[in-house]
Design a protein around this motif. Sequence first.
Motif: not given
Length: 209
Positions: A87-112
């Motif tokens: 966070r102090t290095s510039g990682l905003a909460p929205s950016m962290a959430l965006k990264n996790l959502l992108g990874l979650g989308f990959v898992f959705v495709l894998l599950t499908f």
Amino acid sequence: MIYSQVLAKVSFATAGFVGLFFFFDLVEDLQNVAGRHSPNYQLNHALIYVGLLIPIHVYELMPITVLIGCIFVMARMAQSSEFTILRTSGLAPSMALKNLLGLGFVFVLLTFAVGDYLSPVSDQFGQMLKSKYLKEITVGKTGAWLREKQDDRSYAVNVATLTPEGQPSVIRIFEFNKDGQWVALTKAKSGLVTTENTLPVYNPATRSV
């Protein structure tokens, strides 16, 4: 860094749960190994069959293991102050959430992909393997169910197994009146699906009222 840790923990959790289910399935299937009705069904066949069930378990467990992996990684990063440093290095909460959502989308495709393509194929090969040595195909844990309504009566048909030719066996037909009350039960050892899509039952059949 977040991606690598989440992938590692999700893989670890999935492997652990799959290994547990593999053990349970193997113990359950050992009753068929060299049994009285299946003398040709050996331990190696059971191991292959249980191995073919792994994609089905992966499909069922993927949402849970992804949740466990993500929670574990984020909790450990918060405990060790790694997330605070990010966070102090510039990682905003929205950016962290965006990264996790992108990874979650990959898992959705894998599950499908596993659920719609790999699991049906592996299950088919597993059932064909068991039918070759056990001379029957199981239809789920409780069999296949079909409900149909005719006039003022409704029927629930349960088929426990299928023969290698695709004909039903161990059949139960529950009959209900118009008020939904159970009035009769018909049992038969086997049946025949005709070209008219009807299911006459073979004798000996028993009917209880």
